[in-house]
Scaffold this motif. Structure first.
Motif, mmCIF file in Angstrom:
data_model
loop_
_atom_site.group_PDB
_atom_site.id
_atom_site.type_symbol
_atom_site.label_atom_id
_atom_site.label_comp_id
_atom_site.label_asym_id
_atom_site.label_seq_id
_atom_site.Cartn_x
_atom_site.Cartn_y
_atom_site.Cartn_z
ATOM 1 N N TYR A 164 2.008 3.167 10.219
ATOM 2 C CA TYR A 164 2.080 2.536 8.901
ATOM 3 C C TYR A 164 2.600 1.102 8.984
ATOM 4 N N GLY A 165 2.694 0.575 10.192
ATOM 5 C CA GLY A 165 3.145 -0.803 10.375
ATOM 6 C C GLY A 165 4.636 -0.951 10.568
ATOM 7 N N GLY A 166 5.377 0.153 10.680
ATOM 8 C CA GLY A 166 6.816 0.083 10.836
ATOM 9 C C GLY A 166 7.254 0.148 12.292
ATOM 10 N N ASP A 167 8.445 -0.357 12.545
ATOM 11 C CA ASP A 167 9.025 -0.372 13.880
ATOM 12 C C ASP A 167 9.980 0.823 14.011
ATOM 13 N N PRO A 168 9.646 1.836 14.804
ATOM 14 C CA PRO A 168 10.518 3.007 14.915
ATOM 15 C C PRO A 168 11.870 2.706 15.547
ATOM 16 N N ALA A 169 12.011 1.531 16.159
ATOM 17 C CA ALA A 169 13.292 1.141 16.740
ATOM 18 C C ALA A 169 14.186 0.420 15.728
ATOM 19 N N ARG A 170 13.666 0.190 14.538
ATOM 20 C CA ARG A 170 14.456 -0.478 13.486
ATOM 21 C C ARG A 170 14.374 0.326 12.192
ATOM 22 N N VAL A 171 14.963 1.505 12.205
ATOM 23 C CA VAL A 171 14.960 2.380 11.036
ATOM 24 C C VAL A 171 16.359 2.379 10.416
ATOM 25 N N PHE A 172 16.424 2.075 9.132
ATOM 26 C CA PHE A 172 17.667 2.041 8.379
ATOM 27 C C PHE A 172 17.597 3.101 7.284
ATOM 28 N N VAL A 173 18.748 3.551 6.826
ATOM 29 C CA VAL A 173 18.796 4.520 5.739
ATOM 30 C C VAL A 173 19.509 3.897 4.544
ATOM 31 N N MET A 174 19.107 4.340 3.355
ATOM 32 C CA MET A 174 19.667 3.806 2.117
ATOM 33 C C MET A 174 19.690 4.919 1.078
ATOM 34 N N GLY A 175 20.720 4.950 0.254
ATOM 35 C CA GLY A 175 20.766 5.943 -0.800
ATOM 36 C C GLY A 175 21.620 5.484 -1.962
ATOM 37 N N HIS A 176 21.290 6.002 -3.135
ATOM 38 C CA HIS A 176 22.074 5.759 -4.346
ATOM 39 C C HIS A 176 22.679 7.070 -4.795
ATOM 40 N N HIS A 215 0.858 -1.188 0.000
ATOM 41 C CA HIS A 215 0.000 0.000 0.000
ATOM 42 C C HIS A 215 0.890 1.232 0.000
ATOM 43 N N ARG A 216 0.650 2.155 -0.914
ATOM 44 C CA ARG A 216 1.433 3.380 -1.010
ATOM 45 C C ARG A 216 0.619 4.558 -0.483
ATOM 46 N N THR A 217 1.178 5.265 0.478
ATOM 47 C CA THR A 217 0.604 6.511 0.960
ATOM 48 C C THR A 217 1.446 7.638 0.399
ATOM 49 N N ARG A 247 9.019 -3.059 -4.037
ATOM 50 C CA ARG A 247 9.781 -4.292 -3.833
ATOM 51 C C ARG A 247 10.105 -4.494 -2.356
ATOM 52 N N LEU A 248 10.438 -3.416 -1.663
ATOM 53 C CA LEU A 248 10.732 -3.551 -0.247
ATOM 54 C C LEU A 248 9.484 -3.961 0.535
ATOM 55 N N ALA A 249 8.364 -3.324 0.240
ATOM 56 C CA ALA A 249 7.132 -3.665 0.961
ATOM 57 C C ALA A 249 6.711 -5.099 0.696
ATOM 58 N N LYS A 250 6.910 -5.562 -0.517
ATOM 59 C CA LYS A 250 6.544 -6.931 -0.861
ATOM 60 C C LYS A 250 7.365 -7.942 -0.071
ATOM 61 N N GLN A 251 8.552 -7.514 0.364
ATOM 62 C CA GLN A 251 9.454 -8.431 1.051
ATOM 63 C C GLN A 251 9.522 -8.182 2.563
ATOM 64 N N GLY A 252 8.503 -7.502 3.085
ATOM 65 C CA GLY A 252 8.399 -7.371 4.530
ATOM 66 C C GLY A 252 9.151 -6.213 5.133
ATOM 67 N N VAL A 253 9.248 -5.097 4.388
ATOM 68 C CA VAL A 253 9.901 -3.889 4.874
ATOM 69 C C VAL A 253 8.971 -2.704 4.612
ATOM 70 N N VAL A 254 8.830 -1.816 5.582
ATOM 71 C CA VAL A 254 8.140 -0.555 5.329
ATOM 72 C C VAL A 254 9.167 0.402 4.724
ATOM 73 N N ALA A 255 8.870 0.898 3.525
ATOM 74 C CA ALA A 255 9.798 1.780 2.817
ATOM 75 C C ALA A 255 9.299 3.217 2.870
ATOM 76 N N SER A 295 3.811 0.254 2.540
ATOM 77 C CA SER A 295 3.612 -0.695 3.634
ATOM 78 C C SER A 295 3.148 -2.039 3.097
ATOM 79 N N PRO A 296 3.620 -3.146 3.664
ATOM 80 C CA PRO A 296 3.040 -4.449 3.325
ATOM 81 C C PRO A 296 1.571 -4.474 3.738
ATOM 82 N N LYS A 297 0.749 -5.115 2.916
ATOM 83 C CA LYS A 297 -0.670 -5.195 3.262
ATOM 84 C C LYS A 297 -0.934 -6.201 4.372
#
Length: 294
Positions: free
Chosen positions: A136-148, A32-34, A94-102, A58-60
């Motif tokens: 949104y279903g995410g864990d605020p204690a497990r926040v990672f950052v990513m960039g290209h 689900h995209r917000t 792709r991240l949401a499909k694999q169990g990650v809130v992006a 978010s994963p549904k």
């Protein structure tokens, strides 16, 4: 070609996104995209309604634990002068499909702002994520950052610069790890001092002409014990400036007793390093999912 060229050309990315759009609906169903959530109050004097927004994917399915899913905040590249979160919907899906809130963000571009303001925007987006991602279903204690590309340099600042985060209202650094996808800007201080190539002056537009700012916005000078872990993915055919600064960053991590996984993908140029994230089972996702505990 040996010059920096940090921008993944937006026109190329847009063209690829159009070509892949036919299959996007199938991929979108498990998520689900917000869209266009403001991470800066509209009353703020510098609020930009186009750039101070983010999307949450978010994963549904409900999270398997009460804590929620791990969270990855993704920062796009574009040489600090271009780029848009809407190009990177495939990463969120792709991240949401694999169990990650992006969380995929926009930030202000140069000109008129410079990299310090962009880094501050990213810190504000991180603060919003920590304070709001639970709904949104995410864990605020497990926040990672990513960039290209340039986004990798900005993500590295979030992982290393506690003062930057404190200015955004974060008393402690909440970043649990940083995923570097062909990152640029890890050491712009050395790069801009050398000015080895004819077009290097273009990077004075986002970084300005003050060497003190170049150094302050280069995460390599902020490496210290106790910082979050890093994981690197580099294209085997990427630009020498990116491979060189990433290697030096890795060496500094080793020197403080924090070795970082460092994967070179043979034959990959700079732009394909982000485009490959369209495919769910590519090597970056495989390592990322283990890294974040998905």
């Amino acid at each position: 070609m040996r010059r920096l060229l940090l921008v993944a050309p937006v026109a190329v990315l847009v063209a690829v996104a159009v070509l892949l759009a036919a299959t996007e609906y199938v991929v979108a169903r498990p998520s689900h995209r917000t869209k266009n959530v403001a991470y800066v109050p509209a009353t703020a004097p510098d609020f930009d309604p186009e750039r101070h927004v983010l999307d949450v994917y978010s994963p549904k399915k409900p999270a398997p634990t009460a804590a929620g899913y791990p969270v990855v905040l993704f920062i796009h590249g574009g040489s600090w002068t271009s780029g848009n979160k809407n190009i990177y919907t495939f990463i969120g899906r792709r991240l949401a499909k694999q169990g990650v809130v992006a969380v995929v963000i926009n930030y202000r571009l140069a000109p008129p702002v410079h990299v310090p303001e962009q880094a501050a925007d990213c810190a504000r987006a991180l603060a919003w994520t920590v304070n709001n991602i639970k709904q949104y279903g995410g864990d605020p204690a497990r926040v990672f950052v990513m960039g290209h590309s340039a986004g990798g340099g900005l993500a590295a600042l979030l992982a290393t610069d506690d003062a930057l985060l404190a200015a955004a209202g974060l008393a402690q650094n909440p970043v649990r790890g940083a995923i570097m996808d062909d990152p640029a800007g890890l050491d712009m201080y050395s790069y801009l001092k050398e000015m080895r190539y004819s077009n290097d002056a273009q990077y004075l537009v986002p970084f300005g002409k003050d060497p003190a700012v170049w150094k302050e916005m280069s995460a390599i000078y902020k490496v210290r014990p106790g910082m979050p872990p890093f994981i690197f993915y580099l294209g085997g055919e990427t630009y020498p400036s990116i491979s060189g600064s990433s290697g030096r960053f890795r060496d500094r991590l080793k020197a403080i007793g924090q070795p970082a996984p460092y994967t070179i993908i043979p034959g990959r140029h700079h732009i394909p390093m982000v485009l490959q994230l369209y495919w769910q089972h590519n090597i970056i996702y495989q390592g990322l999912l283990k890294f974040v505990g998905a």
